[in-house]
Scaffold this motif. Structure first.
Motif, PDB file in Angstrom:
ATOM      1  N   UNK A 110       0.776  -1.239   0.000  1.00  0.00           N
ATOM      2  CA  UNK A 110       0.000   0.000   0.000  1.00  0.00           C
ATOM      3  C   UNK A 110       0.809   1.293   0.000  1.00  0.00           C
ATOM      4  N   UNK A 111       2.082   1.263   0.359  1.00  0.00           N
ATOM      5  CA  UNK A 111       2.865   2.498   0.452  1.00  0.00           C
ATOM      6  C   UNK A 111       3.662   2.724  -0.827  1.00  0.00           C
ATOM      7  N   UNK A 112       3.429   3.881  -1.463  1.00  0.00           N
ATOM      8  CA  UNK A 112       4.066   4.201  -2.740  1.00  0.00           C
ATOM      9  C   UNK A 112       5.356   5.007  -2.605  1.00  0.00           C
ATOM     10  N   UNK A 113       5.583   5.618  -1.438  1.00  0.00           N
ATOM     11  CA  UNK A 113       6.759   6.475  -1.287  1.00  0.00           C
ATOM     12  C   UNK A 113       7.219   6.502   0.163  1.00  0.00           C
ATOM     13  N   UNK A 114       8.341   7.167   0.399  1.00  0.00           N
ATOM     14  CA  UNK A 114       8.924   7.172   1.746  1.00  0.00           C
ATOM     15  C   UNK A 114       8.031   7.883   2.762  1.00  0.00           C
ATOM     16  N   UNK A 115       7.221   8.836   2.331  1.00  0.00           N
ATOM     17  CA  UNK A 115       6.348   9.547   3.257  1.00  0.00           C
ATOM     18  C   UNK A 115       5.230   8.630   3.753  1.00  0.00           C
ATOM     19  N   UNK A 116       4.694   7.825   2.856  1.00  0.00           N
ATOM     20  CA  UNK A 116       3.662   6.882   3.250  1.00  0.00           C
ATOM     21  C   UNK A 116       4.244   5.790   4.151  1.00  0.00           C
ATOM     22  N   UNK A 117       5.437   5.322   3.832  1.00  0.00           N
ATOM     23  CA  UNK A 117       6.092   4.325   4.693  1.00  0.00           C
ATOM     24  C   UNK A 117       6.381   4.914   6.065  1.00  0.00           C
ATOM     25  N   UNK A 148      -6.289   1.485   4.039  1.00  0.00           N
ATOM     26  CA  UNK A 148      -4.967   2.092   4.227  1.00  0.00           C
ATOM     27  C   UNK A 148      -4.488   2.922   3.043  1.00  0.00           C
ATOM     28  N   UNK A 149      -4.827   2.535   1.819  1.00  0.00           N
ATOM     29  CA  UNK A 149      -4.363   3.299   0.656  1.00  0.00           C
ATOM     30  C   UNK A 149      -4.970   4.696   0.638  1.00  0.00           C
ATOM     31  N   UNK A 150      -6.257   4.808   0.889  1.00  0.00           N
ATOM     32  CA  UNK A 150      -6.914   6.116   0.916  1.00  0.00           C
ATOM     33  C   UNK A 150      -6.385   6.946   2.075  1.00  0.00           C
ATOM     34  N   UNK A 205      -0.616  12.065   3.499  1.00  0.00           N
ATOM     35  CA  UNK A 205       0.695  12.413   2.941  1.00  0.00           C
ATOM     36  C   UNK A 205       0.576  13.268   1.685  1.00  0.00           C
ATOM     37  N   UNK A 206      -0.599  13.824   1.471  1.00  0.00           N
ATOM     38  CA  UNK A 206      -0.810  14.675   0.292  1.00  0.00           C
ATOM     39  C   UNK A 206       0.081  15.921   0.361  1.00  0.00           C
ATOM     40  N   UNK A 207       0.765  16.198  -0.731  1.00  0.00           N
ATOM     41  CA  UNK A 207       1.647  17.364  -0.805  1.00  0.00           C
ATOM     42  C   UNK A 207       0.823  18.600  -1.079  1.00  0.00           C
ATOM     43  N   UNK A 208       0.944  19.598  -0.190  1.00  0.00           N
ATOM     44  CA  UNK A 208       0.228  20.863  -0.364  1.00  0.00           C
ATOM     45  C   UNK A 208       1.232  22.005  -0.292  1.00  0.00           C
ATOM     46  N   UNK A 209       1.641  22.533  -1.442  1.00  0.00           N
ATOM     47  CA  UNK A 209       2.633  23.619  -1.423  1.00  0.00           C
ATOM     48  C   UNK A 209       2.062  24.885  -0.751  1.00  0.00           C
ATOM     49  N   UNK A 210       2.951  25.619  -0.123  1.00  0.00           N
ATOM     50  CA  UNK A 210       2.547  26.886   0.484  1.00  0.00           C
ATOM     51  C   UNK A 210       2.337  27.925  -0.605  1.00  0.00           C
ATOM     52  N   UNK A 211       1.302  28.735  -0.439  1.00  0.00           N
ATOM     53  CA  UNK A 211       1.060  29.824  -1.389  1.00  0.00           C
ATOM     54  C   UNK A 211       2.078  30.925  -1.151  1.00  0.00           C
ATOM     55  N   UNK A 212       2.550  31.544  -2.239  1.00  0.00           N
ATOM     56  CA  UNK A 212       3.532  32.612  -2.061  1.00  0.00           C
ATOM     57  C   UNK A 212       2.892  33.951  -1.912  1.00  0.00           C
TER      58      UNK A 212
END
Length: 85
Positions: free
Chosen positions: A40-47, A70-72, A78-85
């Motif tokens: 279920x873990x695709x990347x280091x953040x999920x792991x 667990x996948x959802x 771990x969703x990436x949300x960039x900061x607004x500038x």
């Protein structure tokens, strides 16, 4: 309606890399954490999130794997949300 079984004990066993549960009816459940991560873990953040649960809240980890999605969950926390500038 399904009856929820009471967990008597739950802990991570470093020797087997499993979260082990003992239920009120004497059922023993062993969750292979490596297999779960590989599935279920695709990347280091999920792991890393799974590792956090394993070490800090093994009951929540077990409930997520046995009764949740667990996948959802991992994609949400771990969703990436960039900061607004």
């Amino acid at each position: 309606m399904a009856k929820t079984m009471k967990i008597l004990s739950c802990a991570f066993n470093m020797d087997t890399a499993c979260v082990e549960l003992k239920m009120a009816d004497d059922t023993l459940i062993s969750i292979d954490c490596t297999a779960v991560e590989n599935e279920v873990a695709d990347n280091m953040y999920q792991r890393s999130e799974l590792d956090y649960l394993i070490y800090n809240d093994p009951v929540a980890y077990a409930e997520l794997v046995l009764n949740g999605d667990p996948e959802t969950y991992l994609k949400t926390v771990t969703e990436y949300k960039p900061l607004d500038s």
